[in-house]
Design a protein around this motif. Structure first.
Motif, PDB file in Angstrom:
ATOM      1  N   LYS A  27      -0.882 -16.052   3.977  1.00  0.00           N
ATOM      2  CA  LYS A  27      -0.070 -16.827   3.028  1.00  0.00           C
ATOM      3  C   LYS A  27      -0.308 -16.414   1.583  1.00  0.00           C
ATOM      4  O   LYS A  27      -0.237 -17.227   0.655  1.00  0.00           O
ATOM      5  CB  LYS A  27      -0.328 -18.336   3.195  1.00  0.00           C
ATOM      6  N   LEU A  28      -0.578 -15.117   1.403  1.00  0.00           N
ATOM      7  CA  LEU A  28      -0.754 -14.564   0.075  1.00  0.00           C
ATOM      8  C   LEU A  28       0.307 -13.500  -0.159  1.00  0.00           C
ATOM      9  O   LEU A  28       0.994 -13.061   0.755  1.00  0.00           O
ATOM     10  CB  LEU A  28      -2.166 -13.980  -0.084  1.00  0.00           C
ATOM     11  N   PHE A  29       0.421 -13.065  -1.403  1.00  0.00           N
ATOM     12  CA  PHE A  29       1.553 -12.230  -1.798  1.00  0.00           C
ATOM     13  C   PHE A  29       1.077 -11.158  -2.761  1.00  0.00           C
ATOM     14  O   PHE A  29       0.448 -11.449  -3.784  1.00  0.00           O
ATOM     15  CB  PHE A  29       2.590 -13.143  -2.475  1.00  0.00           C
ATOM     16  N   TYR A  30       1.357  -9.885  -2.426  1.00  0.00           N
ATOM     17  CA  TYR A  30       1.139  -8.776  -3.345  1.00  0.00           C
ATOM     18  C   TYR A  30       2.507  -8.262  -3.757  1.00  0.00           C
ATOM     19  O   TYR A  30       3.207  -7.610  -2.986  1.00  0.00           O
ATOM     20  CB  TYR A  30       0.323  -7.667  -2.672  1.00  0.00           C
ATOM     21  N   PRO A  31       2.970  -8.548  -4.981  1.00  0.00           N
ATOM     22  CA  PRO A  31       4.366  -8.306  -5.345  1.00  0.00           C
ATOM     23  C   PRO A  31       4.832  -6.864  -5.473  1.00  0.00           C
ATOM     24  O   PRO A  31       5.968  -6.558  -5.082  1.00  0.00           O
ATOM     25  CB  PRO A  31       4.513  -9.043  -6.686  1.00  0.00           C
ATOM     26  N   PRO A  32       4.062  -5.919  -6.059  1.00  0.00           N
ATOM     27  CA  PRO A  32       4.630  -4.579  -6.258  1.00  0.00           C
ATOM     28  C   PRO A  32       5.191  -3.990  -4.965  1.00  0.00           C
ATOM     29  O   PRO A  32       4.544  -4.039  -3.919  1.00  0.00           O
ATOM     30  CB  PRO A  32       3.432  -3.771  -6.768  1.00  0.00           C
ATOM     31  N   ASP A  33       6.417  -3.437  -5.052  1.00  0.00           N
ATOM     32  CA  ASP A  33       7.102  -2.982  -3.837  1.00  0.00           C
ATOM     33  C   ASP A  33       7.894  -1.702  -4.095  1.00  0.00           C
ATOM     34  O   ASP A  33       9.120  -1.707  -4.082  1.00  0.00           O
ATOM     35  CB  ASP A  33       8.019  -4.079  -3.286  1.00  0.00           C
ATOM     36  N   PRO A  34       7.209  -0.581  -4.346  1.00  0.00           N
ATOM     37  CA  PRO A  34       7.932   0.680  -4.516  1.00  0.00           C
ATOM     38  C   PRO A  34       8.774   0.981  -3.290  1.00  0.00           C
ATOM     39  O   PRO A  34       8.461   0.545  -2.172  1.00  0.00           O
ATOM     40  CB  PRO A  34       6.813   1.707  -4.702  1.00  0.00           C
ATOM     41  N   ALA A  35       9.867   1.720  -3.481  1.00  0.00           N
ATOM     42  CA  ALA A  35      10.802   1.988  -2.385  1.00  0.00           C
ATOM     43  C   ALA A  35      10.124   2.684  -1.209  1.00  0.00           C
ATOM     44  O   ALA A  35      10.513   2.501  -0.059  1.00  0.00           O
ATOM     45  CB  ALA A  35      11.966   2.825  -2.896  1.00  0.00           C
ATOM     46  N   SER A  36       9.088   3.470  -1.486  1.00  0.00           N
ATOM     47  CA  SER A  36       8.382   4.193  -0.424  1.00  0.00           C
ATOM     48  C   SER A  36       7.203   3.405   0.129  1.00  0.00           C
ATOM     49  O   SER A  36       6.259   3.985   0.662  1.00  0.00           O
ATOM     50  CB  SER A  36       7.887   5.540  -0.960  1.00  0.00           C
ATOM     51  N   LEU A  37       7.252   2.073   0.038  1.00  0.00           N
ATOM     52  CA  LEU A  37       6.081   1.258   0.376  1.00  0.00           C
ATOM     53  C   LEU A  37       5.579   1.464   1.795  1.00  0.00           C
ATOM     54  O   LEU A  37       4.397   1.256   2.082  1.00  0.00           O
ATOM     55  CB  LEU A  37       6.362  -0.233   0.124  1.00  0.00           C
ATOM     56  N   GLU A  38       6.439   1.886   2.721  1.00  0.00           N
ATOM     57  CA  GLU A  38       5.986   2.119   4.095  1.00  0.00           C
ATOM     58  C   GLU A  38       5.184   3.410   4.227  1.00  0.00           C
ATOM     59  O   GLU A  38       4.589   3.675   5.266  1.00  0.00           O
ATOM     60  CB  GLU A  38       7.181   2.167   5.052  1.00  0.00           C
ATOM     61  N   HIS A  39       5.164   4.226   3.188  1.00  0.00           N
ATOM     62  CA  HIS A  39       4.495   5.526   3.261  1.00  0.00           C
ATOM     63  C   HIS A  39       3.475   5.748   2.152  1.00  0.00           C
ATOM     64  O   HIS A  39       2.470   6.424   2.365  1.00  0.00           O
ATOM     65  CB  HIS A  39       5.538   6.648   3.183  1.00  0.00           C
ATOM     66  N   CYS A  40       3.724   5.213   0.956  1.00  0.00           N
ATOM     67  CA  CYS A  40       2.848   5.500  -0.182  1.00  0.00           C
ATOM     68  C   CYS A  40       1.553   4.693  -0.088  1.00  0.00           C
ATOM     69  O   CYS A  40       1.474   3.680   0.606  1.00  0.00           O
ATOM     70  CB  CYS A  40       3.565   5.224  -1.495  1.00  0.00           C
ATOM     71  N   THR A  41       0.536   5.151  -0.806  1.00  0.00           N
ATOM     72  CA  THR A  41      -0.769   4.496  -0.770  1.00  0.00           C
ATOM     73  C   THR A  41      -1.015   3.681  -2.040  1.00  0.00           C
ATOM     74  O   THR A  41      -0.440   3.952  -3.092  1.00  0.00           O
ATOM     75  CB  THR A  41      -1.898   5.540  -0.638  1.00  0.00           C
ATOM     76  N   ILE A  42      -1.910   2.722  -1.918  1.00  0.00           N
ATOM     77  CA  ILE A  42      -2.294   1.923  -3.083  1.00  0.00           C
ATOM     78  C   ILE A  42      -2.923   2.812  -4.158  1.00  0.00           C
ATOM     79  O   ILE A  42      -2.670   2.643  -5.353  1.00  0.00           O
ATOM     80  CB  ILE A  42      -3.263   0.806  -2.675  1.00  0.00           C
ATOM     81  N   GLY A  43      -3.714   3.800  -3.747  1.00  0.00           N
ATOM     82  CA  GLY A  43      -4.303   4.714  -4.719  1.00  0.00           C
ATOM     83  C   GLY A  43      -3.250   5.473  -5.494  1.00  0.00           C
ATOM     84  O   GLY A  43      -3.360   5.651  -6.711  1.00  0.00           O
TER      85      GLY A  43
END
Length: 477
Positions: free
Chosen positions: A142-158
């Motif tokens: 029930k928490l939320f991390y807002p940033p959502d780049p278009a490549s979110l299924e592939h890109c890394t947090i780093g």
């Protein structure tokens, strides 16, 4: 694009191949041999990102821990071996192209979510964690991390930290920098810096976190990230509207703000982008019209229902050619599926897609659309515009035929980009909002930054990386 092979290699090797073999041998002694690779396929797999430049590294190291990174950078710094860190390779400006060869440092195996803490509202992660995996993991609590780049299924947090990535939700929630509250960073000499922590407010000295977020791997290598999380909004609703002209959709953006609305996302797309999606068999159903607007709200159920009803009335009064509302998570995702495929649909045209993530003051949105249309007519290149209308971050894509085959085409593209960037800067805009400078925008860096800022960047770089081993050859050179 070959560069210096490193002092150690110059001292011990008699030829290029011998130099590379000796560096690899030294690294296998220093690190576990299983994480050091120099076979041709692995080297080729780590020679670039989603941009067009490539350069083959001499060695790839797959770090598993902070200790691996510390040992590697001490070795590389002592021997002056270029070291270019990379995540999943989904950048758009060539930031992780190892233009001086040397070592490609892959962080994808450092992919643990170490902690998600509801009471502190933080997550502690390694840089190789895939963005979408983190978003799903925190959502379960029930928490939320807002940033959502278009490549979110592939890109890394780093990678997101390296470029200060954004995405559609930047309008309401901000970019990656707004959620990084702690970093563990290995400096060029191998020293370990820890800055920030798990508290949501911190003014202990200079903002070192802000210095490293967005630094494109040129100041240090991030090995652990502490992220601020928010409560998960219980309701989400999305409105999709189409118009006959892009200028109408752009003007609608200003009316939405003038009426006092603050959507979580506000996206726009032009005729060329929509037509590419219609021709792309992989794309979802595309609504009629020549311009598309996507408006999303999140929050409490009753307040979202009331806002959605009011926004429907506002947009209906401007006679859109199509209007659809999704009042739940599943329906919203269905509407967003089209938006997330725009880049792939444009690539499917067979033209080379040169994506420029420029940002203009929001008041210049209509001006930008008009300018892009005129630039397309002057240059002869189709130009596809879509992106984050709410914060003025529009992806202006010059679509070029024979770009990789004909130098004359590339020259014409450069001329068109000169016009675009010159106008954006004249309006008080910037040449990149979320992709970074890398190699793609290196040519325009001096004009975009100015002399004093450029020199300050170089001074900081020299202080933190005096031997210039971290991601060399990019915009500071």
């Amino acid at each position: 694009m070959a560069g210096k092979p490193g002092a150690l290699a110059l001292q011990r090797g008699s030829g290029k191949a011998q130099q590379e073999m000796e560096i690899a041998s030294e690294l296998r002694e220093l690190l576990d041999g299983d994480i050091v690779a120099d076979d041709s396929q692995t080297l080729a797999d780590h020679n670039g990102d989603k941009w067009f430049a490539h350069a083959t590294p001499e060695i790839v190291v797959f770090a598993r821990s902070t200790d691996d990174v510390c040992k590697l950078l001490r070795f590389a710094n002592e021997n002056k071996i270029p070291t270019t860190a990379r995540g999943a390779g989904y950048g758009y400006v060539g930031s992780c192209v190892p233009v001086r060869r040397g070592i490609a440092l892959s962080l994808v195996r450092m992919n643990r979510i170490k902690e998600i803490n509801f009471n502190d509202a933080v997550a502690i992660v390694e840089p190789g964690v895939i963005t979408a995996d983190l978003k799903r993991a925190v959502r379960e609590q029930k928490l939320f991390y807002p940033p959502d780049p278009a490549s979110l299924e592939h890109c890394t947090i780093g990678g997101n930290v390296a470029t200060n990535a954004g995405g559609p939700r930047c309008l309401k929630y901000g970019v990656t920098r707004n959620y990084v509250i702690g970093l563990e960073i290995v400096l060029a000499n191998g020293d370990l810096l820890r800055t920030g922590g798990r508290v949501h407010k911190n003014k202990t000295g200079f903002d070192l976190i802000g210095l490293f977020v967005g630094s494109e791997g040129m100041l240090g290598i991030v090995t652990e990230i502490t992220l601020k999380l928010l409560p998960l909004p219980p309701t989400r609703a999305t409105l999709s509207a189409s118009f006959d002209r892009m200028s109408e959709a752009a003007a609608m953006v200003q009316e939405i703000f003038a009426a006092g609305f603050l959507p979580s996302s506000l996206e726009i797309a032009d005729k060329f982008t929509l037509e590419a999606a219609r021709r792309d068999s992989a794309a979802t159903q595309v609504p009629p019209g020549n311009a598309h607007l996507l408006v999303e709200f999140d929050g409490q159920e009753k307040s979202i229902a009331a806002e959605m009803e009011k926004i429907r009335g506002l947009i209906t009064s401007h006679k859109p050619s199509a209007l659809e509302i999704a009042a739940n998570e599943a329906g919203s995702e269905k509407l967003w599926a089209l938006r997330r495929e725009f880049s792939n649909s444009l690539r499917a045209t067979g033209l080379t897609k040169l994506n420029q993530d420029i940002v203009v003051p929001r008041s210049r949105l209509v001006d930008l659309i008009t300018f892009a249309e005129k630039l397309s007519a002057r240059s002869g290149f189709p130009i596809a515009c879509f992106g984050h209308a709410g914060d003025g971050n529009i992806h202006v894509n010059i679509m070029a035929d024979r770009y990789n085959r004909e130098a004359a085409v590339r020259d014409r593209v450069q001329d068109a980009l000169d016009e675009l960037f010159r106008q954006v800067l004249a309006w008080g805009g910037v040449i990149t909002g979320e992709h970074g400078i890398g190699l793609a925008k290196k040519r325009w860096w001096p004009e975009a930054s100015g002399g004093v800022a450029s020199e300050l960047h170089r001074s900081l770089k020299h202080t933190l990386d005096p031997n210039n081993i971290l991601n060399p050859g990019k915009f500071l050179e």
